[in-house]
Enzyme design. Structure first.
Site, PDB file in Angstrom:
ATOM      1  N   ASP A 315       0.820  -1.211   0.000  1.00  0.00           N
ATOM      2  CA  ASP A 315       0.000   0.000   0.000  1.00  0.00           C
ATOM      3  C   ASP A 315       0.855   1.264   0.000  1.00  0.00           C
ATOM      4  O   ASP A 315       1.936   1.305   0.588  1.00  0.00           O
ATOM      5  CB  ASP A 315      -0.896  -0.018   1.240  1.00  0.00           C
ATOM      6  CG  ASP A 315      -1.857   1.153   1.298  1.00  0.00           C
ATOM      7  OD1 ASP A 315      -2.696   1.264   0.389  1.00  0.00           O
ATOM      8  OD2 ASP A 315      -1.759   1.958   2.246  1.00  0.00           O
ATOM      9  N   GLU A 368       1.006  -0.557  -5.146  1.00  0.00           N
ATOM     10  CA  GLU A 368      -0.023   0.461  -5.352  1.00  0.00           C
ATOM     11  C   GLU A 368       0.731   1.795  -5.437  1.00  0.00           C
ATOM     12  O   GLU A 368       1.036   2.427  -4.429  1.00  0.00           O
ATOM     13  CB  GLU A 368      -1.029   0.458  -4.199  1.00  0.00           C
ATOM     14  CG  GLU A 368      -2.241   1.335  -4.444  1.00  0.00           C
ATOM     15  CD  GLU A 368      -2.273   2.598  -3.599  1.00  0.00           C
ATOM     16  OE1 GLU A 368      -2.822   3.594  -4.064  1.00  0.00           O
ATOM     17  OE2 GLU A 368      -1.745   2.569  -2.481  1.00  0.00           O
TER      18      GLU A 368
END
Length: 636
Positions: A315, A368
Site C-alpha cells: 500500500d 499500489e
C-alpha cells in the site's frame, strides 16, 4: 509464579544480522514463544527497546504489576531485552511496561511481534502458538503456474468485515463462515485470486485496516489465527490464490502501538519532515534504520511463510518514494543529491523484493503506486524496484473519466481511452477498480455511468469488457461485480438483495463469463505485459467512438479481435482491417440477452474479404451492438 530466567533464542549471528538490517526471520526470535526449559514450561519473551532502562512483562498473571517480571538486557548493545518466565501459558494476555532513559518516560506497549491480539477495543497481546495442520501441499507445489506473469490473474478485492453480514446477529462473518461462503462465491465468480484488505490487527474500524498495531497477528475480529489459516487453506483447495494488503508505509500513534516505543522515535523517523504523514495523521517508518528494515521485511516474509500467502499488495508506495509527498515547500528536506526521492525507502523496497523473490519465487508483490516513477515492476538488477506488478492508476483515472461523459461527447475524448497504450508496456500493469474508487463521494462504479438505466448498465458491461480485454491483469472490488449502487460503507453488508433484479444479475453473469473468457484464451494472458501481445486495428474512428485491436498469444491461432462501440448507436456493416483470411466467429458479446442486453449480435460466421483496409490486406464487415464490446476469433 517463578522469576525471569536468563535464556535466549538469539545467536551471535542473529544479532549481527539484526543490527545489519539483514535478519528476515525475526518472528522466530522476537515476541513471545512457548517453550520448556529444564522441564519447566513457560514463555520466552524478547523485545527491542534500546533506550529503555527497564522492561517488565505485565499481565493478568501478575496483576499488571511492573517489576515482578523484569526482562534482562543483552550485553551486546543490540538493545534487545529478553528472558524466560515460567508458568505463562498459551492464551495469557500481556504487555511490556517500559521505563525509558529518555526523560524518564514510561510506556506500556503491545508486543509488535505478537501472534494474536485481544479483540479491539482491548489492546493487549496474547501468548499464542498455532496448531493448524495445512492441507495445501498440492497448491504450493503447483503455485508457480497460477502466479507467473504469463498466467491469468483476475483479482476480487474484499473487505472481510463488510462483504456479508450475519443479519440475525448483526455481525460480520467469522473466518470459519468465510471459509465456506466467501470461498465458494469467489470460485463461482471464476476469479483466480482474492485480495484481502489488511487483516493484520488494527485498533480503529474506520481505518479499514490500514493503520496497523499488530503486524504479526490476523485481526481477532473474525476469529483465531488458525481459523484464518483455514480460510487461506480453503481458498487454495479451490485453486484460488490469496493476496494480502500490506502496509509498510505508516502506522498510527495509538499509545499501545509502535510510536515512541521505548520513549524515543524507535520505529518512526525522528525528523517530523520524514516521520509524520500529514494526510493520515500517522507516523512513517525510519527506513534508514537497519533494525526497522529487519522488522518490516521479516513481517512480509512471516505472512508468506507462516500463512502460505501467495502475494502482497504493498500500500501507498508513492508516499514512501517521495520526500515531498503531501508536503508543501519548506515541509520537506531534499536528499543528499538535492532530489525529492526517499533514497532509504527505495533501498528498503529493493531489499524487500529481493528477499521475497529469493525465498518465494512463485509469489507476487504488487505496488499500489500512483506516479510515473520508473521501473517499479522491473528487476532490481536492472535498476528497478523489483515488484512483480504495479497498479495502472492512469488507466483507471482516464477510463472512469471517459465513461462518465455522455456518449455524444465521447468523440472529443477518445484519446483518454487510447492514451494508456502509449505506456501500457513500460511496467507489468494491473488494472484496478478498487475500494478507493467507490468511497468519499466518488459514487459507485455504476453510479458514474451516464444515461437512463439501460444505458448505465450497458456502459458498465462495456467498461468491464474493455477492462478484461485490455493488456494487463485485473482487480475488481467487491460489489462492483453486481453493480452495487451505493458507495461502499465498511459498517454495512453489500446489497446482495440487488441480485433479484435482472440488470444486476446480468452484471454478475458477465463478470463470470469475462473471467472464463480471460482464463480460457491465452491471447489475453500469455503476453499481457509485452507489446507482442497487442496490436491496434483502429484507434482513429473518433466520429463513431469505436476502437478495435488484436490480442495475441504465443501462437497465432489464439489471437482475438476486440471491437468496442462507446455510443448507444448500433453499427452495421462496420468494416475492420484484419491480418489474415478466413472467417470471423463471435465468441463474446457484452450486449447478449443473458446479460440483459439488447441481443444484437453476429450470429453467423463472417467471411473475411481480400480487400486492403486500415493498412491490412484483408477486411470484414461486422455488426457492433450499442455500448458494447464484441470479441471474435478467426477461423480458418
Amino acid at each position: 509464579m517463578g522469576i525471569v530466567t536468563s535464556y535466549s533464542l538469539f545467536s551471535e549471528f542473529d544479532i549481527h544480522l539484526f543490527k545489519a538490517g539483514k535478519h528476515y526471520r525475526l518472528f522466530k526470535k522476537m515476541g513471545s514463544h512457548l517453550t520448556t526449559i529444564n522441564g519447566i514450561s513457560g514463555t520466552y519473551f524478547a523485545i527491542w527497546a534500546p533506550s529503555a532502562k527497564s522492561v517488565s512483562v505485565v499481565g493478568d498473571f501478575n496483576h499488571w504489576a511492573e517489576g515482578e517480571h523484569l526482562l534482562n538486557v543483552r550485553w551486546d548493545q543490540s538493545g534487545i531485552w529478553e528472558g524466560f518466565i515460567p508458568d505463562i501459558k498459551k492464551g495469557d494476555i500481556y504487555k511490556y511496561k517500559i521505563h525509558s532513559n529518555h526523560n524518564d518516560i514510561q510506556t506500556e506497549k503491545a508486543d509488535p511481534y505478537a501472534r494474536r491480539c485481544e479483540h479491539p477495543p482491548k489492546t493487549a497481546s496474547v501468548v499464542w502458538e498455532d496448531e493448524y495442520q495445512w492441507n495445501d501441499n498440492n497448491w504450493l507445489q503447483n503455485r508457480k503456474k497460477h502466479n507467473t506473469n504469463d498466467a491469468p490473474f483476475s483479482v476480487y478485492e474484499v473487505h472481510l468485515g463488510s462483504w456479508k453480514k450475519n443479519i440475525e446477529e448483526n455481525r460480520s462473518l467469522s473466518y470459519i463462515e468465510l471459509a465456506d461462503e466467501l470461498v465458494s462465491y469467489v470460485k463461482k465468480m471464476e476469479f483466480t485470486h482474492v485480495e484481502l484488505m489488511p487483516v493484520m490487527e488494527y485498533p480503529y474500524d474506520p481505518s479499514w485496516g490500514y493503520q496497523l498495531t499488530g503486524y504479526f497477528a490476523p485481526t481477532s475480529r473474525f476469529g483465531y489465527p488458525d481459523e484464518f489459516k483455514l480460510l487461506v487453506d480453503k481458498f487454495h483447495a479451490s485453486d484460488i490464490g490469496v493476496i494480502l494488503d500490506w502496509v509498510p508505509s505508516h502506522f498510527p500513534e495509538d499509545a499501545h502501538g509502535l510510536g515512541l516505543f521505548d520513549g524515543t522515535s524507535l520505529y518512526e523517523h525522528p525528523d517530523k519532515r520524514k516521520g509524520y504523514h500529514p494526510d493520515w495523521k500517522s507516523l512513517v517508518f525510519n527506513y534508514g534504520r537497519n533494525e526497522v528494515k529487519s522488522f518490516l521485511i521479516s513481517n512480509a516474509i512471516f505472512w508468506l511463510d507462516q500463512y502460505h500467502i501467495d502475494g502482497l499488495r504493498v500500500d501507498a508506495v508513492a508516499s514512501m518514494l517521495f520526500l515531498d509527498y503531501s508536503r508543501k515547500e519548506g515541509e520537506w528536506e531534499p536528499n543528499i543529491f538535492g532530489g525529492r526521492e526517499n533514497l532509504e525507502a527505495i533501498t528498503f523496497m529493493k531489499e524487500l523484493n529481493e528477499e521475497i523473490y529469493a525465498s518465494f519465487p512463485d509469489v507476487q508483490t504488487i505496488a499500489e503506486e500512483s506516479t510515473s516513477f520508473p521501473m517499479v515492476s522491473k528487476p532490481t538488477y536492472l535498476g528497478g524496484l523489483g515488484f512483480g506488478m504495479k497498479w495502472m492508476m492512469g488507466w483507471m483515472h482516464d477510463t472512469l473519466q471517459y465513461f462518465a461523459k455522455e456518449p455524444v461527447y465521447r468523440k472529443h475524448h477518445q484519446n483518454e481511452l487510447t492514451f494508456s497504450m502509449t505506456y501500457a508496456f513500460t511496467e507489468n500493469f494491473m488494472l484496478p477498480l478498487s475500494h478507493d474508487e467507490v468511497v468519499h463521494g466518488k459514487s459507485s462504479i455504476i453510479g458514474r455511468m451516464p444515461g437512463d438505466e439501460w444505458q448505465q448498465f450497458a456502459n458498465l458491461r462495456l467498461l468491464y469488457s474493455y477492462m478484461f480485454t485490455h493488456p494487463g491483469t485485473n482487480l475488481l472490488f467487491m460489489g462492483a461485480e453486481f453493480a452495487q449502487r451505493a458507495e461502499w460503507d465498511f459498517q454495512h453488508s453489500l446489497d446482495w438483495h440487488l441480485l433479484q433484479y435482472d440488470y444486476h444479475s446480468g452484471i454478475q453473469k458477465i463478470i463470470i463469463d469475462l473471467n472464463i473468457l480471460y482464463k480460457n484464451n491465452p491471447a489475453l494472458y500469455e503476453q499481457q505485459f509485452t507489446i507482442s501481445g497487442f496490436e491496434w486495428i483502429n484507434y482513429e474512428d473518433h466520429q463513431n467512438s469505436v476502437i478495435a485491436y488484436i490480442r495475441k498469444g504465443t501462437k497465432e491461432k489464439d489471437s482475438l479481435i476486440v471491437v468496442c462501440n462507446f455510443t448507444p448507436v448500433p453499427r452495421t456493416n462496420y468494416r475492420i482491417g484484419l491480418p489474415k483470411k478466413g472467417k470471423l466467429v463471435e465468441v463474446f458479446n457484452s450486449d447478449a440477452k443473458k446479460y440483459n442486453g439488447s441481443g444484437i449480435s453476429n450470429t453467423e460466421e463472417i467471411k473475411i474479404m481480400l480487400k486492403n483496409w486500415q493498412y491490412r490486406k484483408y477486411a470484414a464487415e461486422i455488426t457492433i451492438p450499442p455500448l458494447a464490446t464484441v470479441v471474435f476469433k478467426i477461423k480458418q
